[in-house]
Design a protein around this motif. Structure first.
Motif, PDB file in Angstrom:
ATOM      1  N   LYS A   3       0.832  -1.210   0.000  1.00 20.84           N
ATOM      2  CA  LYS A   3       0.000   0.000   0.000  1.00 20.84           C
ATOM      3  C   LYS A   3       0.860   1.250   0.000  1.00 20.84           C
ATOM      4  O   LYS A   3       0.600   2.218  -0.714  1.00 20.84           O
ATOM      5  N   GLU A   4       1.918   1.276   0.822  1.00 17.18           N
ATOM      6  CA  GLU A   4       2.813   2.425   0.872  1.00 17.18           C
ATOM      7  C   GLU A   4       3.515   2.609  -0.467  1.00 17.18           C
ATOM      8  O   GLU A   4       3.709   3.728  -0.945  1.00 17.18           O
ATOM      9  N   LYS A   5       3.908   1.473  -1.086  1.00 16.64           N
ATOM     10  CA  LYS A   5       4.591   1.534  -2.382  1.00 16.64           C
ATOM     11  C   LYS A   5       3.668   2.135  -3.435  1.00 16.64           C
ATOM     12  O   LYS A   5       4.064   2.952  -4.267  1.00 16.64           O
ATOM     13  N   GLN A   6       2.370   1.722  -3.380  1.00 21.51           N
ATOM     14  CA  GLN A   6       1.402   2.245  -4.345  1.00 21.51           C
ATOM     15  C   GLN A   6       1.216   3.750  -4.171  1.00 21.51           C
ATOM     16  O   GLN A   6       1.110   4.500  -5.140  1.00 21.51           O
ATOM     17  N   LYS A   7       1.180   4.246  -2.897  1.00 22.52           N
ATOM     18  CA  LYS A   7       1.041   5.676  -2.626  1.00 22.52           C
ATOM     19  C   LYS A   7       2.185   6.467  -3.235  1.00 22.52           C
ATOM     20  O   LYS A   7       2.010   7.531  -3.815  1.00 22.52           O
ATOM     21  N   LYS A   8       3.428   5.924  -3.092  1.00 23.32           N
ATOM     22  CA  LYS A   8       4.591   6.616  -3.637  1.00 23.32           C
ATOM     23  C   LYS A   8       4.532   6.651  -5.153  1.00 23.32           C
ATOM     24  O   LYS A   8       4.888   7.637  -5.789  1.00 23.32           O
ATOM     25  N   GLN A   9       4.057   5.539  -5.789  1.00 22.39           N
ATOM     26  CA  GLN A   9       3.935   5.504  -7.240  1.00 22.39           C
ATOM     27  C   GLN A   9       2.909   6.531  -7.723  1.00 22.39           C
ATOM     28  O   GLN A   9       3.121   7.227  -8.709  1.00 22.39           O
ATOM     29  N   ASN A  10       1.794   6.636  -6.993  1.00 23.80           N
ATOM     30  CA  ASN A  10       0.770   7.611  -7.360  1.00 23.80           C
ATOM     31  C   ASN A  10       1.301   9.025  -7.262  1.00 23.80           C
ATOM     32  O   ASN A  10       1.024   9.877  -8.105  1.00 23.80           O
ATOM     33  N   THR A  11       2.071   9.301  -6.186  1.00 24.44           N
ATOM     34  CA  THR A  11       2.638  10.625  -6.000  1.00 24.44           C
ATOM     35  C   THR A  11       3.608  10.943  -7.125  1.00 24.44           C
ATOM     36  O   THR A  11       3.635  12.041  -7.670  1.00 24.44           O
ATOM     37  N   GLU A  15      -0.268  12.371  -8.951  1.00 27.68           N
ATOM     38  CA  GLU A  15      -1.533  12.300  -8.227  1.00 27.68           C
ATOM     39  C   GLU A  15      -1.331  12.787  -6.796  1.00 27.68           C
ATOM     40  O   GLU A  15      -0.275  12.613  -6.203  1.00 27.68           O
ATOM     41  N   THR A  16      -2.399  13.368  -6.262  1.00 27.07           N
ATOM     42  CA  THR A  16      -2.319  13.889  -4.899  1.00 27.07           C
ATOM     43  C   THR A  16      -2.251  12.741  -3.902  1.00 27.07           C
ATOM     44  O   THR A  16      -3.114  11.856  -3.916  1.00 27.07           O
ATOM     45  N   PRO A  17      -1.239  12.720  -3.021  1.00 26.60           N
ATOM     46  CA  PRO A  17      -1.181  11.651  -2.013  1.00 26.60           C
ATOM     47  C   PRO A  17      -2.347  11.769  -1.045  1.00 26.60           C
ATOM     48  O   PRO A  17      -2.786  12.871  -0.708  1.00 26.60           O
ATOM     49  N   GLU A  18      -2.848  10.653  -0.569  1.00 27.83           N
ATOM     50  CA  GLU A  18      -4.007  10.643   0.315  1.00 27.83           C
ATOM     51  C   GLU A  18      -3.694  11.257   1.674  1.00 27.83           C
ATOM     52  O   GLU A  18      -4.574  11.817   2.330  1.00 27.83           O
ATOM     53  N   ASN A  19      -2.443  11.136   2.108  1.00 31.17           N
ATOM     54  CA  ASN A  19      -2.111  11.540   3.472  1.00 31.17           C
ATOM     55  C   ASN A  19      -1.286  12.815   3.523  1.00 31.17           C
ATOM     56  O   ASN A  19      -0.477  13.012   4.426  1.00 31.17           O
ATOM     57  N   GLY A  36       3.340  18.768   3.714  1.00 28.72           N
ATOM     58  CA  GLY A  36       4.086  17.583   4.099  1.00 28.72           C
ATOM     59  C   GLY A  36       3.253  16.340   3.894  1.00 28.72           C
ATOM     60  O   GLY A  36       2.025  16.413   3.719  1.00 28.72           O
ATOM     61  N   VAL A  37       3.916  15.190   3.904  1.00 24.29           N
ATOM     62  CA  VAL A  37       3.244  13.906   3.733  1.00 24.29           C
ATOM     63  C   VAL A  37       3.639  13.012   4.901  1.00 24.29           C
ATOM     64  O   VAL A  37       4.820  12.938   5.272  1.00 24.29           O
ATOM     65  N   ARG A  83       5.404  23.393  -7.523  1.00 26.63           N
ATOM     66  CA  ARG A  83       6.583  22.659  -7.064  1.00 26.63           C
ATOM     67  C   ARG A  83       6.268  21.187  -6.796  1.00 26.63           C
ATOM     68  O   ARG A  83       7.098  20.312  -7.036  1.00 26.63           O
ATOM     69  N   LEU A  84       5.077  20.934  -6.302  1.00 24.38           N
ATOM     70  CA  LEU A  84       4.725  19.562  -5.906  1.00 24.38           C
ATOM     71  C   LEU A  84       4.250  18.719  -7.083  1.00 24.38           C
ATOM     72  O   LEU A  84       4.425  17.492  -7.086  1.00 24.38           O
ATOM     73  N   GLY A  85       3.589  19.356  -8.041  1.00 23.03           N
ATOM     74  CA  GLY A  85       3.077  18.610  -9.181  1.00 23.03           C
ATOM     75  C   GLY A  85       1.724  17.982  -8.951  1.00 23.03           C
ATOM     76  O   GLY A  85       1.290  17.132  -9.733  1.00 23.03           O
ATOM     77  N   TYR A  86       1.032  18.365  -7.889  1.00 22.93           N
ATOM     78  CA  TYR A  86      -0.335  17.868  -7.669  1.00 22.93           C
ATOM     79  C   TYR A  86      -1.169  18.960  -6.996  1.00 22.93           C
ATOM     80  O   TYR A  86      -0.634  19.850  -6.328  1.00 22.93           O
ATOM     81  N   PRO A  87      -2.505  18.926  -7.191  1.00 23.41           N
ATOM     82  CA  PRO A  87      -3.373  19.982  -6.637  1.00 23.41           C
ATOM     83  C   PRO A  87      -3.572  19.825  -5.132  1.00 23.41           C
ATOM     84  O   PRO A  87      -3.535  18.713  -4.597  1.00 23.41           O
ATOM     85  N   LEU A  88      -3.807  20.954  -4.466  1.00 24.85           N
ATOM     86  CA  LEU A  88      -4.097  20.984  -3.029  1.00 24.85           C
ATOM     87  C   LEU A  88      -5.561  21.367  -2.849  1.00 24.85           C
ATOM     88  O   LEU A  88      -6.014  22.395  -3.357  1.00 24.85           O
ATOM     89  N   ARG A  89      -6.285  20.531  -2.139  1.00 23.88           N
ATOM     90  CA  ARG A  89      -7.727  20.765  -1.981  1.00 23.88           C
ATOM     91  C   ARG A  89      -8.129  21.047  -0.536  1.00 23.88           C
ATOM     92  O   ARG A  89      -9.132  21.696  -0.294  1.00 23.88           O
ATOM     93  N   HIS A  90      -7.367  20.527   0.421  1.00 29.58           N
ATOM     94  CA  HIS A  90      -7.714  20.692   1.833  1.00 29.58           C
ATOM     95  C   HIS A  90      -6.606  21.459   2.545  1.00 29.58           C
ATOM     96  O   HIS A  90      -5.426  21.287   2.230  1.00 29.58           O
ATOM     97  N   VAL A  91      -6.983  22.277   3.519  1.00 28.00           N
ATOM     98  CA  VAL A  91      -6.001  23.104   4.217  1.00 28.00           C
ATOM     99  C   VAL A  91      -6.276  23.100   5.715  1.00 28.00           C
ATOM    100  O   VAL A  91      -7.427  22.998   6.157  1.00 28.00           O
ATOM    101  N   CYS A  92      -5.206  23.192   6.484  1.00 26.84           N
ATOM    102  CA  CYS A  92      -5.296  23.332   7.943  1.00 26.84           C
ATOM    103  C   CYS A  92      -4.915  24.767   8.282  1.00 26.84           C
ATOM    104  O   CYS A  92      -3.872  25.256   7.828  1.00 26.84           O
ATOM    105  N   VAL A  93      -5.741  25.444   9.050  1.00 26.86           N
ATOM    106  CA  VAL A  93      -5.491  26.851   9.381  1.00 26.86           C
ATOM    107  C   VAL A  93      -5.625  27.058  10.887  1.00 26.86           C
ATOM    108  O   VAL A  93      -6.075  26.173  11.623  1.00 26.86           O
TER     109      VAL A  93
END
Length: 692
Positions: A3-11, A15-19, A36-37, A83-93
């Motif tokens: 599962k971790e390997k698949q997340k890194k491949q997606n990133t 693709e936006t990482p889930e975590n 951060g991830v 810089r990251l190459g993927y969209p940001l949809r959620h934010v912590c403020v």
């Protein structure tokens, strides 16, 4: 592992990482974005961006210009995405600690005899004190105009049982209990402006905390918070202060001066613009010489020691203000102080704070970078104290150090939770803007009137109690919550306030008419309110004086007309007693005396003379009176009875069934009764005395 390997491949594929965790620190001078991830128990920093505000869009940490702040936040977001190459949809403020409002208040509850105090009663007591604290912010506004505050946290100063201080009320008995609390609130407009700004930036708020809590999470490990510590986040416009004790954050305050005071002192001393002064301030702690141009274009070179000497008075003012606020919020000096934020890098600040607080120099230090314990290696330099707040927001969300990341749902939406530690349903409701009145059912307001000389309470309506469901089951405000809980809350509905009319307290008999010696008189129930005649539908107010009188018997009618109650009367031709009840159409007449009952002897009649055919009554037989200032001549009655005052009612514009004030009856300037006889030459006045 797969599962971790698949997340890194997606990133790697864009693709936006889930975590991922995206934190924004929206400050007075700039917006700092950190992405951060999560990698196991560590947050691997992927990118950091800082964007300066081109003009003043923030005032003391609160958003003033939503459009501009959203544009700057959007710029930081787009740079990070590039810089990251993927969209940001959620934010912590985080909301600025300087927007917090703190208030001390107390509340008291009466106990029933032999009632044992339970946890719910204590919760209700504390909720009442919190409501009292909030009301002090706007005591003169109406209920519908009350500003909304979110409860951030509160601490109990003291419990009282029958006016005696006590440390724990649970299971005690007494007559009354009270509590004194210090409560901290965040105005709704601060939270709303944050959410609106993020929405305009195309971001959904994933978690919301307070800047002092985020900085505390970054600088001070949880295990150290059993100690009495102070954290000071020195920004550009203000210095936020948080106090920890017994494992939690117990107090917040702020100093109204910060790094800009030093910058402004440099501007005045060396005649430079704000940007140049900021550059000089940053070089105070390193370079051997500082070169710059003033606003006249002249070159200058000074040493850091010279600048330190020139700014020393302002620095001491800053330190004293910070120390005064710490002492006030903590009730004395804490065990230690941590300084974070860009302003904490000012040379000599730690020594100055320790001097004012009378602490050893080793007890005041720059924030300990606790967040580095949870941050993996990165190409970004995030070790400076200015990153305490943005990294604190990111780490707090990533490691669930703030409850908002627990994703508690309240009435179908994500709940706002501002502090850590154990939370009850009561805490959640108060943090989300619900008030004490919505938690506690209350009867409608009652009023007291004076009814015929006695106090009468007119009660308000019955309330509908609040309903609480925790994960689908009935619950109470004392229940503890955990991650993933679902709360459904239906606020209490207060009973309607008492709004009585006269007919609600007085039983009105249906009016009808009787004949009294040939004169129509209306009988039934009559009432006055505050001395004025009143109709059944008249509304009543608190402290009204209501007086009633009924005309239902012969005695009551005689009293109303001013007649002799001992006089004998007949009703419908039959002798009756004074307490006889009257009915519609009754004919009431004087009973004849024995002498009147004997047949009269015929008197000799004079010889009849031819009568002249004329309708004119001889003037000497008429009764001449003055009615309401107008002369009036009255023919003798056919039954030869004298005219009475009540006979005049048909000659004036007076309708007794529709009172317009107090009826005034005067004969020759004196108060008179309805049945007072009138004589030739009398002056009669009948009119309404208007209500005031």
């Amino acid at each position: 592992m797969q599962k971790e390997k698949q997340k890194k491949q997606n990133t790697a594929a864009g693709e936006t990482p889930e975590n991922y965790v995206f934190a924004l620190d929206i400050g007075t001078r700039s917006v700092i974005g950190v992405v951060g991830v999560m990698d196991g128990e560590m947050l691997r920093i992927s990118a950091v961006e800082t964007v300066e505000h081109p003009k003043r869009a923030m005032i003391d940490g609160q958003i003033e210009d939503i459009e501009q702040v959203s544009r700057i936040a959007g710029l930081a977001k787009s740079r990070l995405e590039k810089r990251l190459g993927y969209p940001l949809r959620h934010v912590c403020v985080a909301a600025a600690g300087r927007a917090l409002r703190t208030q001390k208040a107390s509340y008291e509850m009466e106990l029933k005899p032999s009632q044992s105090i339970d946890e719910e009663m204590i919760c209700r007591l504390e909720a009442g004190a919190i409501e009292a604290a909030e009301q002090q912010f706007a005591p003169e506004t109406g209920e519908e105009n009350q500003p909304v505050f979110y409860l951030v946290g509160y601490s109990v100063v003291q419990y009282y049982l029958d006016d005696y201080p006590i440390s724990n009320l649970l299971e005690h008995r007494g007559q009354r209990i009270s509590v004194e609390v210090i409560a901290t609130f965040l105005p709704r407009e601060v939270v709303d402006s944050l959410y609106t700004t993020m929405h305009k930036t195309g971001l959904e708020v994933a978690s919301l905390t307070l800047e002092p809590i985020a900085a505390m999470n970054a600088a001070i490990p949880q295990k150290l918070r059993l100690l009495n510590l102070a954290l000071v986040d020195i920004g550009a416009g203000t210095s936020d202060i948080a106090i920890s004790k017994d494992g939690g954050v117990v107090g917040y305050t702020m100093a109204t001066i910060a790094g800009d005071e030093i910058t402004e002192a440099i501007m005045k001393k060396y005649l430079v613009d704000f940007t140049t002064a900021e550059d000089i301030k940053m070089k105070m702690s390193g370079e051997s010489e500082i070169s710059f141009k003033d606003i006249l274009g002249l070159e200058h070179t000074v040493t850091p020691e010279e600048v330190k000497q020139e700014t020393e008075p302002v620095k001491r003012i800053l330190c004293k203000e910070i120390c005064d606020r710490i002492t006030e919020a903590n009730g004395g000096a804490p065990s230690a102080v941590f300084l974070v934020g860009g302003g904490s890098k000012l040379p000599g600040l730690c020594e100055c704070v320790s001097e004012y607080l009378k602490l050893p120099a080793s007890r005041v230090a720059i924030g300990g970078n606790n967040f580095l314990m949870h941050v993996s290696s990165s190409d970004e330099d995030v070790t400076g104290p200015e990153f305490a707040t943005p990294l604190g927001i990111a780490v707090s969300a990533a490691l669930n150090l703030i409850n908002d990341s627990f994703s508690i749902r309240l009435n179908g939406s994500r709940a706002k939770l501002f502090r850590s530690g154990k939370l009850t349903i009561l805490d959640v409701l108060l943090m989300n803007g619900y008030t004490y009145n919505q938690l506690i059912s209350r009867s409608g307001q009652s009023i007291i009137i004076d009814l015929n000389g006695e106090k009468k309470v007119l009660y308000g309506g019955h309330p509908s109690a609040a309903r609480i469901l925790l994960n689908g089951a009935e619950s109470s405000i004392t229940a503890l919550i955990k991650a993933g809980d679902e709360i459904v809350f239906e606020p209490a509905v207060p009973g309607e306030n008492a709004n009585p009319s006269l007919e609600d307290v007085v039983h009105f008999q249906a009016p009808c008419k009787v004949l009294f010696n040939g004169m129509e008189v209306e009988i039934g129930t009559r009432a006055t309110v505050n001395g004025q005649p009143a109709e059944p539908e008249q509304p009543l107010c608190a402290r009204d004086k209501v007086r009633t009188y009924s005309i239902g018997t012969l005695r009551e009618l005689l009293k109303f007309l001013g007649e002799d109650e001992e006089q004998a009367f007949i009703i419908n031709g039959k002798p009756v007693k004074p307490d006889t009840a009257l009915c519609k159409g009754d004919r009431i007449e004087y009973a004849k005396t024995d002498a009147e009952a004997q047949p009269a002897k015929p008197e000799p009649q004079p010889e009849a003379k031819p009568a002249q055919e004329t309708d004119a009554e001889p003037p000497e037989n008429k009764v001449h009176i003055t009615l309401n200032h107008a002369p009036l001549s009255l023919k003798p009655k056919p039954d030869k009875t004298p005219y009475r005052l009540i006979d005049m009612l048909n000659l004036v514009d007076i309708d007794l069934s529709k009172p317009q004030g107090n009826i005034v009856l005067h004969v020759n300037g004196q108060d008179a009764a309805y049945l007072q006889t009138l004589a030739d030459g009398d002056y009669v006045d009948i009119y309404w005395e208007k209500r005031q």
